[in-house]
Design a protein around this motif. Structure first.
Motif, PDB file in Angstrom:
ATOM      1  N   ASP A  72      -7.506  20.460  -6.693  1.00 42.69           N
ATOM      2  CA  ASP A  72      -7.714  19.512  -5.608  1.00 42.69           C
ATOM      3  C   ASP A  72      -8.032  18.118  -6.132  1.00 42.69           C
ATOM      4  O   ASP A  72      -7.746  17.118  -5.467  1.00 42.69           O
ATOM      5  CB  ASP A  72      -8.852  19.992  -4.706  1.00 42.69           C
ATOM      6  CG  ASP A  72      -8.492  21.286  -3.975  1.00 42.69           C
ATOM      7  OD1 ASP A  72      -7.290  21.509  -3.765  1.00 42.69           O
ATOM      8  OD2 ASP A  72      -9.411  22.062  -3.650  1.00 42.69           O
ATOM      9  N   GLU A  73      -8.634  18.051  -7.328  1.00 40.70           N
ATOM     10  CA  GLU A  73      -8.965  16.741  -7.895  1.00 40.70           C
ATOM     11  C   GLU A  73      -7.700  16.061  -8.410  1.00 40.70           C
ATOM     12  O   GLU A  73      -6.996  16.609  -9.265  1.00 40.70           O
ATOM     13  CB  GLU A  73      -9.970  16.877  -9.033  1.00 40.70           C
ATOM     14  CG  GLU A  73     -11.285  17.527  -8.635  1.00 40.70           C
ATOM     15  CD  GLU A  73     -11.228  19.031  -8.658  1.00 40.70           C
ATOM     16  OE1 GLU A  73     -10.190  19.560  -9.117  1.00 40.70           O
ATOM     17  OE2 GLU A  73     -12.187  19.675  -8.220  1.00 40.70           O
ATOM     18  N   LYS A  74      -7.433  14.886  -7.884  1.00 37.69           N
ATOM     19  CA  LYS A  74      -6.274  14.104  -8.309  1.00 37.69           C
ATOM     20  C   LYS A  74      -6.767  12.707  -8.675  1.00 37.69           C
ATOM     21  O   LYS A  74      -7.265  11.986  -7.811  1.00 37.69           O
ATOM     22  CB  LYS A  74      -5.211  14.049  -7.212  1.00 37.69           C
ATOM     23  CG  LYS A  74      -4.699  15.430  -6.816  1.00 37.69           C
ATOM     24  CD  LYS A  74      -3.823  15.365  -5.588  1.00 37.69           C
ATOM     25  CE  LYS A  74      -3.425  16.767  -5.153  1.00 37.69           C
ATOM     26  NZ  LYS A  74      -4.605  17.559  -4.724  1.00 37.69           N
ATOM     27  N   ASP A  75      -6.616  12.357  -9.922  1.00 42.80           N
ATOM     28  CA  ASP A  75      -7.129  11.077 -10.405  1.00 42.80           C
ATOM     29  C   ASP A  75      -6.150   9.956 -10.052  1.00 42.80           C
ATOM     30  O   ASP A  75      -4.963  10.016 -10.417  1.00 42.80           O
ATOM     31  CB  ASP A  75      -7.344  11.128 -11.917  1.00 42.80           C
ATOM     32  CG  ASP A  75      -8.373  12.180 -12.302  1.00 42.80           C
ATOM     33  OD1 ASP A  75      -9.217  12.499 -11.447  1.00 42.80           O
ATOM     34  OD2 ASP A  75      -8.323  12.676 -13.443  1.00 42.80           O
ATOM     35  N   LEU A  76      -6.660   8.958  -9.351  1.00 44.00           N
ATOM     36  CA  LEU A  76      -5.861   7.788  -8.998  1.00 44.00           C
ATOM     37  C   LEU A  76      -6.303   6.622  -9.863  1.00 44.00           C
ATOM     38  O   LEU A  76      -7.490   6.456 -10.161  1.00 44.00           O
ATOM     39  CB  LEU A  76      -6.052   7.431  -7.522  1.00 44.00           C
ATOM     40  CG  LEU A  76      -5.733   8.542  -6.510  1.00 44.00           C
ATOM     41  CD1 LEU A  76      -6.086   8.079  -5.115  1.00 44.00           C
ATOM     42  CD2 LEU A  76      -4.273   8.937  -6.583  1.00 44.00           C
ATOM     43  N   THR A 106       0.852  -1.194   0.000  1.00 43.81           N
ATOM     44  CA  THR A 106       0.000   0.000   0.000  1.00 43.81           C
ATOM     45  C   THR A 106       0.882   1.236   0.000  1.00 43.81           C
ATOM     46  O   THR A 106       1.789   1.356   0.837  1.00 43.81           O
ATOM     47  CB  THR A 106      -0.917  -0.002   1.234  1.00 43.81           C
ATOM     48  OG1 THR A 106      -1.669  -1.210   1.265  1.00 43.81           O
ATOM     49  CG2 THR A 106      -1.874   1.175   1.189  1.00 43.81           C
ATOM     50  N   CYS A 107       0.606   2.146  -0.935  1.00 46.45           N
ATOM     51  CA  CYS A 107       1.449   3.327  -1.115  1.00 46.45           C
ATOM     52  C   CYS A 107       0.645   4.594  -0.862  1.00 46.45           C
ATOM     53  O   CYS A 107      -0.564   4.647  -1.124  1.00 46.45           O
ATOM     54  CB  CYS A 107       2.030   3.377  -2.523  1.00 46.45           C
ATOM     55  SG  CYS A 107       3.014   1.940  -2.999  1.00 46.45           S
ATOM     56  N   ASP A 125      -6.295   3.674   1.138  1.00 45.80           N
ATOM     57  CA  ASP A 125      -7.715   4.003   1.043  1.00 45.80           C
ATOM     58  C   ASP A 125      -8.008   5.422   1.510  1.00 45.80           C
ATOM     59  O   ASP A 125      -8.855   6.115   0.943  1.00 45.80           O
ATOM     60  CB  ASP A 125      -8.542   3.002   1.860  1.00 45.80           C
ATOM     61  CG  ASP A 125      -8.472   1.592   1.290  1.00 45.80           C
ATOM     62  OD1 ASP A 125      -8.242   1.473   0.070  1.00 45.80           O
ATOM     63  OD2 ASP A 125      -8.616   0.630   2.059  1.00 45.80           O
ATOM     64  N   ILE A 126      -7.332   5.873   2.554  1.00 46.48           N
ATOM     65  CA  ILE A 126      -7.590   7.192   3.142  1.00 46.48           C
ATOM     66  C   ILE A 126      -6.411   8.107   2.836  1.00 46.48           C
ATOM     67  O   ILE A 126      -5.266   7.802   3.181  1.00 46.48           O
ATOM     68  CB  ILE A 126      -7.800   7.082   4.657  1.00 46.48           C
ATOM     69  CG1 ILE A 126      -8.967   6.139   4.955  1.00 46.48           C
ATOM     70  CG2 ILE A 126      -8.047   8.454   5.271  1.00 46.48           C
ATOM     71  CD1 ILE A 126      -9.160   5.869   6.431  1.00 46.48           C
ATOM     72  N   SER A 127      -6.698   9.226   2.163  1.00 43.43           N
ATOM     73  CA  SER A 127      -5.689  10.249   1.828  1.00 43.43           C
ATOM     74  C   SER A 127      -4.459   9.632   1.176  1.00 43.43           C
ATOM     75  O   SER A 127      -3.348   9.673   1.728  1.00 43.43           O
ATOM     76  CB  SER A 127      -5.273  11.025   3.086  1.00 43.43           C
ATOM     77  OG  SER A 127      -6.386  11.658   3.672  1.00 43.43           O
ATOM     78  N   PRO A 128      -4.620   9.056   0.007  1.00 45.57           N
ATOM     79  CA  PRO A 128      -3.445   8.462  -0.648  1.00 45.57           C
ATOM     80  C   PRO A 128      -2.451   9.505  -1.139  1.00 45.57           C
ATOM     81  O   PRO A 128      -1.261   9.228  -1.214  1.00 45.57           O
ATOM     82  CB  PRO A 128      -4.066   7.687  -1.817  1.00 45.57           C
ATOM     83  CG  PRO A 128      -5.356   8.371  -2.091  1.00 45.57           C
ATOM     84  CD  PRO A 128      -5.850   8.872  -0.784  1.00 45.57           C
ATOM     85  N   VAL A 129      -2.941  10.711  -1.470  1.00 48.73           N
ATOM     86  CA  VAL A 129      -2.060  11.795  -1.927  1.00 48.73           C
ATOM     87  C   VAL A 129      -2.344  13.007  -1.061  1.00 48.73           C
ATOM     88  O   VAL A 129      -3.453  13.552  -1.065  1.00 48.73           O
ATOM     89  CB  VAL A 129      -2.291  12.125  -3.415  1.00 48.73           C
ATOM     90  CG1 VAL A 129      -1.383  13.269  -3.842  1.00 48.73           C
ATOM     91  CG2 VAL A 129      -2.040  10.895  -4.280  1.00 48.73           C
TER      92      VAL A 129
END
Length: 457
Positions: free
Chosen positions: A225-229, A74-75, A206-210
């Motif tokens: 603010d939108e960051k596509d994962l 998990t990163c 799952d929570i605040s990956p970036v």
């Protein structure tokens, strides 16, 4: 614990069978020493040696769950600073904390009371680590001031947390058609180099990956603010490799380009219109103003392209600069047309003189072939036998009078008025045309295309 219990039992048996040779007090002392050894906790050094030392049987070359299910890593990343975005090389620079977490059953423990252990970075060489690398990396470096910026934390259940601080230069292919009113999407790809998906799988937390540092600002961009994962699994000849990515959306702020390019070029175009109010007879002033504005506009256009890559398509700034140069050049050509029309009366008078001269020559040639006798309204020609002609009172038509000065002045005034009319029309046509172009330009790039880009994102 089992070894300590066995030690106590050995001491008791030894004292029981050897009571004839050893004093009872000495047996009590042996028993007390064994009991104290059993009650004392294991030292951290002994614990680490037992957990991952040479005698522990731990092999850092073998992944957890070897020959079993793949290791789930998990990163998550924390963006400490977002550096400059360079259009010429199409890359961006950022400083991040990269955190990886996985479970290694071989590192689970129960002998130590703490729920987690924060270990020295030098212990990283003693455990297995994922072979993560950045697929779109151009350059990177670690940080070693004042010590290695690395974190290693081991939990009781065998979970391992590995954090490292990195400065990365990542490639970012850009679409500059709307430059400088564009929105760029830059990616960061995290991929496994040697382990296929049968052995290793990367996942986002799952929570605040970036996470982004509070108050983070960029010189020319706004970080959305939108960051596509997502996933970017790679297929090579050597197998299928796990890959995850994050997309950063950067909206360019055009304040710099508005001040340095758009407003100066706008003023240069307006300056070129001043020649429409200068007397047409002041040729040095109007020509000098026209050439100066053309050269200045050319320099401004070259400067706008200096910090951009040599792309084959047309950018928004190119259209603006090209139209501004066209208006400035058209203003210079307008004076050439005015000057040409104002001097046409001389050419017109020269042509009329030439036509009159040709007509006089034709009349003289026609009249020289015969002669006329006047009398009672009749004229006849007499000719003697030897062929000589006898002329009577030959009457030649007088040559046409030269043009009056009033006619010349009227013709000149007529052409000068035409030239002035061109200047008068240009005073209205040029500003209105440029105004219509501005309305079309800004609506197209700031409204229509901007909405299309937001919908695409």
């Amino acid at each position: 614990m089992l070894s300590q219990v066995l030690g106590i039992l050995g001491v008791l048996s030894f004292c029981f069978f050897q009571d004839s040779f050893i004093r009872p007090g000495s047996c009590k002392e042996e028993f007390k020493s064994a009991s104290s050894a059993a009650s004392q906790p294991m030292s951290p050094s002994d614990f680490l040696d037992k957990l991952m030392g040479r005698t522990s049987g731990y092999d850092a070359r073998i992944r957890p769950n070897f020959k079993g299910p793949p290791v789930n890593v998990t990163c998550n990343i924390f963006i400490n600073s977002f550096g400059s975005v360079t259009e010429t090389t199409m890359d961006y620079r950022l400083n991040v904390f990269l955190r990886q977490q996985w479970n290694d059953p071989r590192l689970a423990y129960s002998e130590f009371p703490d729920d987690s252990l924060d270990l020295d970075p030098s212990m990283l060489n003693s455990i297995w680590k994922p072979d993560l690398f950045f697929a779109n990396e151009k350059g990177a470096n670690f940080h070693e001031v004042t010590t290695d910026n690395k974190l290693l934390r081991i939990f009781k259940d065998g979970n391992v947390l590995y954090s490292i601080r990195l400065t990365l230069i990542l490639s970012c292919p850009m679409d500059l058609k709307n430059f400088p009113m564009d929105i760029q999407t830059c990616t960061m790809q995290l991929e496994s180099f040697g382990y296929t998906m049968n052995d290793l799988i990367f996942e986002w937390l799952d929570i605040s990956p970036v996470q982004v540092a509070e108050g983070l600002t960029l010189p020319q961009f706004i970080l959305k603010d939108e960051k596509d994962l997502g996933y970017c699994t790679k297929y090579y000849n050597t197998g299928k490799f796990t890959c995850i990515e994050v997309k950063f959306h950067l909206e360019r702020q055009m304040g710099y380009y508005l001040i340095q390019m758009y407003i100066p070029s706008l003023l240069i175009v307006i300056l070129s219109w001043v020649s429409f109010w200068i007397n047409m007879d002041a040729a040095p002033a109007r020509v000098g103003l026209g050439i100066t504005t053309v050269l200045t506009m050319t320099t401004q256009s070259s400067g706008s392209r200096a910090s951009l890559p040599k792309v084959s398509y047309v950018k928004a700034i190119d259209i603006w600069m090209a139209v501004c140069l066209l208006f400035v050049f058209a203003a210079l050509l307008e004076y050439a047309a005015v000057n040409f029309v104002s001097r046409q009366h001389k050419e017109f008078m020269r042509l009329r003189k030439k036509q009159r001269r040709q007509k006089i020559d034709e009349d003289l040639a026609r009249q020289s072939r015969g002669f006329y006798f006047g009398g009672y309204g009749l004229g006849h020609c007499l000719q003697v036998t030897d062929g000589t002609a006898v002329e009577g009172a030959t009457i030649f038509a007088p040559p046409p009078p030269p043009p009056l000065p009033k006619d010349t002045e009227a013709i000149r005034k007529k052409f000068v008025d035409r030239a002035k009319r061109i200047d008068t029309i240009s005073r209205a046509v040029f500003p209105l045309s440029f105004l219509f172009f501005n309305i079309f330009y800004w609506i197209t790039y700031k409204v229509l295309r901007h909405e299309d880009i937001h919908q695409a994102l």
